[in-house]
Structure formats: structure tokens, C-alpha cells
Design a protein around this motif. Structure first.
Motif, mmCIF file in Angstrom:
data_model
loop_
_atom_site.group_PDB
_atom_site.id
_atom_site.type_symbol
_atom_site.label_atom_id
_atom_site.label_comp_id
_atom_site.label_asym_id
_atom_site.label_seq_id
_atom_site.Cartn_x
_atom_site.Cartn_y
_atom_site.Cartn_z
ATOM 1 N N MET A 455 0.827 -1.201 0.000
ATOM 2 C CA MET A 455 0.000 0.000 0.000
ATOM 3 C C MET A 455 0.868 1.259 0.000
ATOM 4 S SD MET A 455 -3.215 0.532 -0.246
ATOM 5 C CE MET A 455 -3.880 -1.033 0.341
ATOM 6 N N ARG A 456 0.595 2.160 -0.949
ATOM 7 C CA ARG A 456 1.418 3.365 -1.068
ATOM 8 C C ARG A 456 0.724 4.621 -0.548
ATOM 9 N NH1 ARG A 456 3.510 3.732 -7.005
ATOM 10 N NH2 ARG A 456 4.353 5.669 -6.126
ATOM 11 N N TYR A 457 -0.612 4.609 -0.559
ATOM 12 C CA TYR A 457 -1.357 5.762 -0.045
ATOM 13 C C TYR A 457 -2.530 5.272 0.786
ATOM 14 C CZ TYR A 457 1.159 8.720 -3.365
ATOM 15 O OH TYR A 457 2.147 9.386 -4.049
ATOM 16 N N VAL A 458 -2.712 5.888 1.937
ATOM 17 C CA VAL A 458 -3.885 5.636 2.774
ATOM 18 C C VAL A 458 -4.574 6.969 3.021
ATOM 19 C CG1 VAL A 458 -4.733 4.833 5.001
ATOM 20 C CG2 VAL A 458 -2.874 3.601 3.865
ATOM 21 N N MET A 459 -5.842 7.047 2.622
ATOM 22 C CA MET A 459 -6.627 8.257 2.807
ATOM 23 C C MET A 459 -7.652 7.999 3.912
ATOM 24 S SD MET A 459 -5.100 9.692 0.327
ATOM 25 C CE MET A 459 -4.728 9.971 -1.400
ATOM 26 N N VAL A 460 -7.707 8.870 4.886
ATOM 27 C CA VAL A 460 -8.667 8.729 5.988
ATOM 28 C C VAL A 460 -9.579 9.942 5.984
ATOM 29 C CG1 VAL A 460 -8.986 8.376 8.454
ATOM 30 C CG2 VAL A 460 -6.955 7.433 7.319
ATOM 31 N N ASP A 461 -10.842 9.726 5.608
ATOM 32 C CA ASP A 461 -11.811 10.813 5.598
ATOM 33 C C ASP A 461 -12.467 10.924 6.972
ATOM 34 O OD1 ASP A 461 -13.096 12.906 4.352
ATOM 35 O OD2 ASP A 461 -14.772 11.676 3.660
ATOM 36 N N GLU A 462 -12.855 12.138 7.342
ATOM 37 C CA GLU A 462 -13.448 12.394 8.662
ATOM 38 C C GLU A 462 -12.523 11.876 9.776
ATOM 39 O OE1 GLU A 462 -16.004 14.232 8.930
ATOM 40 O OE2 GLU A 462 -17.076 14.085 7.029
ATOM 41 N N VAL A 463 -11.255 12.245 9.693
ATOM 42 C CA VAL A 463 -10.251 11.699 10.603
ATOM 43 C C VAL A 463 -10.533 12.059 12.058
ATOM 44 C CG1 VAL A 463 -8.649 13.655 10.421
ATOM 45 C CG2 VAL A 463 -7.762 11.356 10.907
ATOM 46 N N GLN A 464 -11.286 13.143 12.288
ATOM 47 C CA GLN A 464 -11.583 13.529 13.669
ATOM 48 C C GLN A 464 -12.461 12.507 14.381
ATOM 49 O OE1 GLN A 464 -13.019 15.149 11.042
ATOM 50 N NE2 GLN A 464 -15.145 14.563 11.378
ATOM 51 N N ASP A 465 -13.033 11.545 13.642
ATOM 52 C CA ASP A 465 -13.875 10.522 14.253
ATOM 53 C C ASP A 465 -13.121 9.224 14.519
ATOM 54 O OD1 ASP A 465 -16.131 12.026 14.517
ATOM 55 O OD2 ASP A 465 -16.983 11.457 12.590
ATOM 56 N N TYR A 466 -11.798 9.252 14.399
ATOM 57 C CA TYR A 466 -10.964 8.097 14.720
ATOM 58 C C TYR A 466 -10.193 8.375 16.013
ATOM 59 C CZ TYR A 466 -11.899 6.301 10.036
ATOM 60 O OH TYR A 466 -12.520 5.816 8.913
ATOM 61 N N THR A 467 -9.785 7.310 16.667
ATOM 62 C CA THR A 467 -8.972 7.460 17.870
ATOM 63 C C THR A 467 -7.493 7.459 17.496
ATOM 64 O OG1 THR A 467 -8.824 5.065 18.243
ATOM 65 C CG2 THR A 467 -10.704 6.235 19.240
ATOM 66 N N ARG A 468 -6.690 7.919 18.428
ATOM 67 C CA ARG A 468 -5.240 7.866 18.200
ATOM 68 C C ARG A 468 -4.783 6.424 18.043
ATOM 69 N NH1 ARG A 468 -0.631 11.439 21.284
ATOM 70 N NH2 ARG A 468 1.173 10.540 20.207
ATOM 71 N N ALA A 469 -5.413 5.512 18.782
ATOM 72 C CA ALA A 469 -5.058 4.089 18.684
ATOM 73 C C ALA A 469 -5.305 3.563 17.277
ATOM 74 C CB ALA A 469 -5.857 3.282 19.712
ATOM 75 N N GLN A 470 -6.424 3.937 16.662
ATOM 76 C CA GLN A 470 -6.714 3.483 15.302
ATOM 77 C C GLN A 470 -5.669 3.994 14.320
ATOM 78 O OE1 GLN A 470 -10.891 4.913 15.541
ATOM 79 N NE2 GLN A 470 -11.435 2.973 14.578
ATOM 80 N N LEU A 471 -5.269 5.251 14.457
ATOM 81 C CA LEU A 471 -4.244 5.797 13.564
ATOM 82 C C LEU A 471 -2.898 5.116 13.786
ATOM 83 C CD1 LEU A 471 -5.020 9.633 13.480
ATOM 84 C CD2 LEU A 471 -5.898 7.791 12.041
ATOM 85 N N MET A 472 -2.591 4.751 15.020
ATOM 86 C CA MET A 472 -1.360 4.005 15.296
ATOM 87 C C MET A 472 -1.376 2.661 14.575
ATOM 88 S SD MET A 472 -0.900 4.746 19.394
ATOM 89 C CE MET A 472 0.424 3.536 19.598
ATOM 90 N N ILE A 473 -2.545 2.035 14.526
ATOM 91 C CA ILE A 473 -2.672 0.735 13.856
ATOM 92 C C ILE A 473 -2.507 0.899 12.345
ATOM 93 C CG2 ILE A 473 -4.395 -1.012 13.225
ATOM 94 C CD1 ILE A 473 -5.209 -1.034 16.171
ATOM 95 N N PHE A 474 -3.151 1.916 11.765
ATOM 96 C CA PHE A 474 -2.990 2.146 10.324
ATOM 97 C C PHE A 474 -1.519 2.382 9.985
ATOM 98 C CE2 PHE A 474 -7.532 4.034 10.221
ATOM 99 C CZ PHE A 474 -8.072 2.772 10.038
ATOM 100 N N LYS A 475 -0.860 3.190 10.798
ATOM 101 C CA LYS A 475 0.547 3.516 10.546
ATOM 102 C C LYS A 475 1.415 2.259 10.606
ATOM 103 C CE LYS A 475 3.092 5.181 13.800
ATOM 104 N NZ LYS A 475 3.730 6.014 14.850
ATOM 105 N N LYS A 476 1.112 1.375 11.533
ATOM 106 C CA LYS A 476 1.912 0.157 11.705
ATOM 107 C C LYS A 476 1.614 -0.868 10.609
ATOM 108 C CE LYS A 476 3.636 -2.764 15.426
ATOM 109 N NZ LYS A 476 4.934 -2.056 15.391
#
Length: 681
Positions: A455-476
């Protein structure tokens, strides 16, 4: 409009349209001829090819002949796909060949050049373009909205030009209805006309009306983390889709649709946007909700669709895992269907052989290699026991193939690290039995290295409705991807969600290249509605917000002292909007309020749209606020604007701001009893 200009532009349009019709006819003939030739060749293959496997030599000749015909078929498929794609492009342009024109001068000693800009490009003879793609470098001059001396970039080089003319067209196939020479886009009649159209169940592309601040996001250089912070109605989602189309265009030879992922909040929204990219000639990327993402990774998930995991717990897993001493219950038996091949204690004994490694990826992957050899040994024994002397028959290669075919379950479990009980390990680290899906997945990634490097690009729409934990998982999980995050920090409608400051901290902590771009103009709502929801923002933000819509109706705010008057007010609003064009959404703060509203109206209640329903093309319907996120409607009724549903704290203001900003033309706010203090000034 100048009649002479109108006449000349109509002549040009007619010429282009005739050429497109000729191209359409030629392409259709080429496709017919190709299909007829394919049928003839298929019959020829059927009549002449001989499947002779009498001996090794004739078998090789047969296979070689089959390979030759396969290559012919592949050639047909490639040519057919190319012709079909070109025909699709021409058909799109026949709907509206272009939407703009620029006249630029590269050198004062040379004649100015005209470029017509459309959704997709088409050339008349292979190199002279009748229409240039809106994503091409030269089209940037149009979106820059800078008359006179300006520039555009090609492969990081700046090309200086003088913009002499910037013209927009209102076309209906081969008829020029109007043209506008403009300098500042927010004054464009075409933009205002586009914004005044009624909303439907599908989002429309904004290619013809992209504004300068939106264009700066769409064409922004690649960075590791790009955060787009835009107010409600600023076109964040449209900009996201246009940037995806732009990336596909600029990286045509290197970026595939399966290398770009779009995370969205709910399936309604995915259905709402599903025609935008195809209309631009692009394939939709993989689009998932959080729950679908977990299902893809086979992570069990239960609950209301939201994740409540704290980032601190994930960091605790990272911190404590290396010092964890493995025990038998940290692993599963390796099984072949109902037969145990290796017990968890045997797995533990192999793990302990490599105790020089801490618990983590290196230990598990190293142990897996030895476990695979032990599993194969046991499987060979099982094969021998099952087949007696026949089990020993055949070459070593044939025997290995038999193992793979007949005992693939055990081998797959070993190679996929299915012997690791990540749930038990997470329970030990966190000191509790109940663990979330996010904690389970994160522990599994920490142990096995589970990730997607494609995967080269990940787009997250309405990012304010995600937790920091979820973003940590996407990043990993997507370690090689660049992230584009879009949202409005004032539309966070649940507690415990990531803040934009935390997003910045996460990027800086990893030394990631980070950029944050604002979008402060509302293209969605009338000035009256924009002023109403902007009044809920901090004072410094309010000063930056503006609307380019035409003036409309004042926002209606009404209170009803009792049940009877409340029902009468609701019925009056339903009567008012039932005959209106476009979409009318009755948005309730939560499920409880929805159920009360439906009970009040009984059979007269409008249909309810839930998370997995599609929007109707018109009419009145009910929605919960969480399902209305990211959507827009011509008319919105908020029937529960009381202090209990929308308290005066920060979360209450965010929720009300989000609900109010769904409306484009008319907004009616109703409360039974007292009005929320958030609206009392």
C-alpha cells in the motif's frame, strides 16, 4: 457575452464534437472487427489444435502450440481493453467535451496558445490534443486563478507563462449555452449555478469548479502525512477524490488502484461517492470502514462499530512485550483438521530454543522456520502411517507436493503464525481478560510483523472521528504508505477521539514530513446556515469562515412547550418539506431520539436510513447523526435541539455544529421544552 466570441467558440465546439463522433464510429468499428477476428481465430484453434500427449516429445509440442495460441488470445485481450478504454473516454467527452479554456503565451515573440480543459484528455492524431486533462501540468494555470504572469510545474521545474485568457463554458453536448471570462473563481456564475443545484443520492465531481485553495490541496507535493483541516462544507471529500484522481494520473505507470486505500466511516458514504472517480475515468480504490478492515484481517469484532481503545494501552504493549517470558498458553496447538500435529508445549519448547531473542517479530519468525520443519516431519510420519508402503512411494519432490496438497492446513497455520495466541499475550500485558479488537490486532502485528508493504497511499476521511489508537494501527499496518487525513476538528462527535495536535505530534515523533492545509470557505451551505453553524466555533475561527453560496432562507428555530404542540410543529415541517425538490433529512442526535420520534409519528414517520442503506434520490427520511457524517442535504430538520441531546459543553457544540452543517438551503431547528443553551446567545 460577445456575439462574435460566442459564434467562434460554438464553431470550435462543433468541430471538436464532430471529430469525437468520427472517433467513436472508428473505435466501434475497430472493436467489431477485432471481435469478429477473435471468433474466427477461436474456431481455427478448435478445428486445428491437436491435444496429443502420447509421449514426452508430442506432449511438449502440444504444450508449445497451446502457449502460442494463449499469446494470441492475450494480444487480443490487451488490444480489446485498449480500444474499449479509448471508447469510454470519447463517450465521456461527448457528454461535455470540455469546461474551460486558457490562452497562454510562453514567449513574447511567439503567438499565444489555446488549451481546452476537460475531465479527460483526447488527441486528434496521437499528439495534437483537442482537450487536455484537468490534471495535466498546463491546467494548473487555470486553477491558479492568476491573470498575467504566472507559472506551472513539470517534474519539479517551474514553467513561466503569461495567462492572457481564462474562460469557462456552460455546454450541453455540442451546444454552447454560455461562456464566462473570469479571474476570481468564487465570482464565477458556473460555480454558483453548480452550488445551487439540488442534492441527490450521489456526490458529483467538482472538476469544473475547483477553487484555488482546493487546488493547492489536490496538487500538493507528496509528503508522509498531509492533514487537511477544513470547516464543514469546504469540499474536503470532493478534494480527497480529486487528489486520488490526480495521483492516478500523475503516477499512471507506477500506481495501481490496489495500492491506494480509502478509510470511510460508513457504507452509506461509500455508496454516495462511488461514481465520482469512474466519471473521471479512474477505478475506485479499496474503500473500507473500520469494521471491514478488521474483517479483512480476520480480527473478531463486537460492539457498536466504534473503537474505544486508548493509545496508552497500545504503547504499553510495545513497551512490555520484549520482556515478557513466554508460556504455553501464549501459543496454540498446530493442527491438521481434527488431528494435533504439534502441541502448544512443543511449540513453547521451540520458542525457548531462541530465548536470546526477546518476544517479538524476530523470535516468532525464527521459531516458525524450525516449527515448519518439525511439522513436515510429523506430517511425513502421518502420511506413512496412512499409506503403509505406498506412503513411501514416489520421488522426494512428489512426496513434498503431496504434503502441501493433503496437509496444507497445518503448514498454512505455521507459516501464517497461527500458532501464536496474541489474545492471551495481550491479556497478560494489560492485566485483564477483556481486550479490544484494536489491542488484539496491534499485539499480533508486534509479534508477527503482520503488515501490508504494497500500500502506497492511505486516505482517511473524517479523521476527527478516529482514535489515536486506530491511527497508530494504520501507521503500523501500512509502513510504506503516505497518509492523507481530512477532517474538521469541530466535528468530533464522540469523546476520546484524536486531536489534530496529536496527529501533528505522531508525525513529528516519527520524523515524518508533515504538512497541514486549511480549507475555510463553505461551498455547501447558504450564508445564513454558514453563519449559524460558524457561530458555534471559537471566535478566531469564526472570522476566517465565509460562504460563496447565494443568500437563502433564514434558519428557523422553534420551541414547543408540550407534546401536542411539538407534534403539531413536526407535522407542519413535514408538510412544508414533503413537496420540496432534493433531499430532506431529519437528523436525530442518537438512536434513542430516533425511536422516540418514530413512536410519536407512528405510521406517518418517514423511512429510516441506517448504516447499510443507500440514500433515496429524493424525499424526506430519518437519520441518526453518526450516519449523516460527510453527507449533505438540501433541507435539514433537527427535531431534538434540547439541552439533553445537545448539552452546552464542547462535545454538545461539536455535535450541533455537525448536524446544522449538513444543510445547504434550508435548516429548521426544533426543541420540545427548552432550547439547548448552545444556541441561546
Amino acid at each position: 457575452m460577445d456575439k462574435e466570441v460566442l459564434k467562434n467558440e460554438q464553431e470550435h465546439l462543433s468541430h471538436v464534437y464532430k471529430r469525437l463522433l468520427v472517433m467513436k464510429e472508428e473505435l466501434e468499428k475497430q472493436i467489431r472487427d477485432l471481435n469478429e477476428k477473435a471468433v474466427d481465430d477461436k474456431n481455427d484453434i478448435r478445428d486445428n489444435i491437436r491435444f496429443d500427449y502420447a509421449d514426452a516429445e508430442t506432449t511438449m509440442e502440444t504444450l508449445a502450440e497451446i502457449e502460442v495460441w494463449n499469446r494470441y488470445i492475450d494480444t487480443y485481450n490487451v488490444e480489446s481493453s485498449s480500444l474499449t478504454g479509448r471508447l469510454s473516454t470519447v463517450n465521456k467527452l461527448l457528454e461535455s467535451p470540455y469546461f474551460a479554456k486558457i490562452r497562454v503565451q510562453f514567449d513574447p515573440l511567439e503567438e499565444p496558445e489555446d488549451y481546452y480543459i476537460g475531465r479527460v484528455a483526447v488527441s486528434e492524431n496521437g499528439y495534437d490534443q483537442m482537450v487536455v486533462d484537468w490534471r495535466s501540468p498546463i491546467a494548473e494555470v487555470y486553477y491558479n486563478q492568476e491573470s498575467g504572469h504566472t507559472s506551472y510545474s513539470v517534474d519539479d521545474r517551474q514553467i513561466a507563462v503569461d495567462l492572457i485568457l481564462r474562460r469557462q463554458f456552460d455546454l450541453d453536448r455540442d451546444v454552447l449555452k454560455a461562456y464566462f471570462d473570469t479571474q476570481v473563481a468564487i465570482e464565477d456564475p458556473l460555480l454558483l449555478e453548480s452550488l445551487s443545484q439540488t442534492r441527490s443520492d450521489k456526490m458529483q465531481a467538482i472538476t469544473a469548479t475547483i477553487q484555488k485553495e482546493q487546488n493547492s490541496v489536490i496538487r500538493y507535493p507528496d509528503v508522509s502525512v498531509l492533514l487537511v483541516n477544513g470547516i464543514a462544507g469546504s469540499g474536503k471529500t470532493s478534494v480527497l477524490l480529486q487528489r486520488i484522481a490526480y495521483l492516478f494520473f500523475r503516477k499512471r505507470k507506477s500506481l495501481r488502484p490496489d495500492q491506494l486505500c480509502l478509510m470511510t466511516l460508513n457504507p452509506i458514504f461509500r455508496d454516495y461517492i462511488d461514481n465520482v472517480l469512474p466519471d473521471l475515468g479512474e477505478t475506485n480504490p479499496l474503500t473500507m470502514t473500520w469494521q471491514e478492515y478488521l474483517e479483512m484481517l480476520e480480527v473478531p469484532f463486537a460492539g457498536d462499530g466504534y473503537d474505544y481503545t486508548s493509545a496508552e494501552d497500545l504503547m504499553k504493549i510495545t513497551r512490555k512485550l520484549p520482556s515478557l517470558v513466554p508460556e504455553a498458553d501464549d501459543f496454540y496447538d498446530i493442527r491438521q483438521k481434527d488431528k494435533r500435529v504439534l502441541s502448544r508445549n512443543e511449540v513453547l519448547s521451540v520458542i525457548r530454543k531462541f530465548d536470546r531473542f526477546p518476544m517479538g517479530v524476530r523470535l516468532i519468525q525464527t521459531a516458525a522456520d524450525e516449527l515448519e520443519q518439525r511439522v513436515k516431519g510429523r506430517l511425513r510420519d502421518m502420511e506413512d502411517e496412512r499409506g503403509g508402503s505406498e506412503g513411501m512411494a514416489g520421488s522426494e519432490e512428489a512426496r513434498e507436493n503431496r504434503l502441501e496438497n493433503d496437509y496444507g492446513g497445518a503448514l498454512s497455520q505455521t507459516r501464517g503464525y497461527g500458532f501464536v495466541n496474541a489474545a492471551h499475550i495481550a491479556q497478560r500485558i494489560l492485566g485483564r481478560k477483556q481486550i479490544s479488537a484494536a489491542e488484539l490486532l496491534y499485539t499480533r502485528m508486534e509479534l508477527t510483523g503482520l503488515c501490508d508493504r504494497n500500500m502506497r497511499y492511505v486516505m482517511v476521511d473524517e479523521v476527527q472521528d478516529y482514535t489515536r489508537a486506530q491511527l497508530m494501527i494504520f501507521k503500523k499496518y501500512y509502513p510504506s504508505a503516505k497518509f492523507m487525513l481530512l477532517g474538521d476538528e469541530y466535528q468530533a462527535i464522540r469523546p476520546g477521539l484524536v486531536t489534530f495536535g496529536e496527529i501533528r505530534e505522531m508525525a513529528e515523533a516519527d520524523d515524518k514530513e508533515y504538512a497541514e492545509l486549511p480549507l475555510m470557505t463553505s461551498y455547501r451551505s447558504s450564508p445564513e446556515i454558514t453563519d449559524a453553524f460558524a457561530s458555534l466555533l471559537p471566535k478566531d475561527k469564526q472570522l476566517l469562515v465565509s460562504s460563496v453560496q447565494r443568500s437563502g432562507d433564514q434558519v428557523s428555530i422553534e420551541t414547543a412547550p408540550d407534546e401536542d404542540s411539538y407534534k403539531k410543529a413536526v407535522t407542519g415541517l413535514l408538510d412544508k418539506y414533503s413537496g420540496s425538490d432534493g433531499l430532506t433529512a431529519i437528523i436525530c442526535r442518537n438512536r434513542h431520539n430516533l425511536e422516540q420520534f418514530i413512536a410519536l409519528l407512528g405510521d406517518a414517520a418517514p423511512p429510516l436510513i441506517t448504516g447499510y442503506d443507500t440514500l433515496p434520490s429524493k424525499g424526506v427520511f430519518l437519520m441518526e447523526l453518526s450516519h449523516a457524517k460527510g453527507l449533505e442535504f438540501d433541507h435539514v430538520i433537527l427535531p431534538d435541539a434540547d439541552p439533553e441531546s445537545y448539552p452546552g459543553d464542547e462535545l454538545g457544540r461539536h455535535c450541533l455544529y455537525t448536524a446544522m452543517s449538513r444543510a445547504t438551503r434550508q435548516l429548521s431547528i426544533l426543541a420540545k421544552g427548552c432550547l439547548t443553551t448552545t444556541l441561546v446567545h
